[in-house]
Scaffold this active site. Sequence first.
Site, PDB file in Angstrom:
ATOM      1  N   CYS A  58       0.843  -1.191   0.000  1.00 13.56           N
ATOM      2  CA  CYS A  58       0.000   0.000   0.000  1.00 13.56           C
ATOM      3  C   CYS A  58       0.884   1.249   0.000  1.00 13.56           C
ATOM      4  CB  CYS A  58      -0.881   0.025   1.242  1.00 13.56           C
ATOM      5  SG  CYS A  58      -2.055  -1.336   1.338  1.00 13.56           S
TER       6      CYS A  58
ATOM      7  N   GLU B 154       0.948   3.700   2.024  1.00  7.86           N
ATOM      8  CA  GLU B 154       1.480   4.022   3.343  1.00  7.86           C
ATOM      9  C   GLU B 154       2.774   3.266   3.619  1.00  7.86           C
ATOM     10  OE1 GLU B 154      -3.094   4.180   3.854  1.00  7.86           O
ATOM     11  OE2 GLU B 154      -1.634   3.043   2.685  1.00  7.86           O
TER      12      GLU B 154
ATOM     13  N   ARG C 212     -10.801  10.577  -5.549  1.00  2.00           N
ATOM     14  CA  ARG C 212     -11.482   9.842  -4.472  1.00  2.00           C
ATOM     15  C   ARG C 212     -11.244  10.423  -3.092  1.00  2.00           C
ATOM     16  NH1 ARG C 212      -9.638   4.202  -4.527  1.00  2.00           N
ATOM     17  NH2 ARG C 212      -7.804   4.947  -5.639  1.00  2.00           N
TER      18      ARG C 212
END
Length: 130
Positions: A49, A51, A77
């Site tokens: 991901c 992060e 988004r």
Amino acid sequence: MDHELVEAATRVAATRCRGDNHTVAAAARARDGRIVTAANAYHFTGGPCAELVVIGSAAAQGAYELESIVAVGDRGRGVIPPCGRCRQVLLDYFPEITVVVGHGEQVRGVPIVDLLPETYVWADHQLDAD
């Protein structure tokens, strides 16, 4: 709330996320004030991901203490919350980190411990080497 951090992640999501392989950008603020950005690396086997990629990018730049982090989805988004795996990693690496979550006017920074109540803390369950 760290608006500059959200803007940095939003900028990366809008300009660097392309196709299906890179759909989320993250930005983290280091203790020294630097902002580090990254994008996810999607792959059908899992892939990291955004992060997690930003944690590695920060370390590669000598920023080992992160104070806050946000993830933003591409195609407008907006802010997206970290998945469970990222929540656990963030807690283990940076137990004091603030995570930006929410939508629209509800965007806010919360301590990582609030995202994982009654959590497992890896360091608390390691045997003493002595």
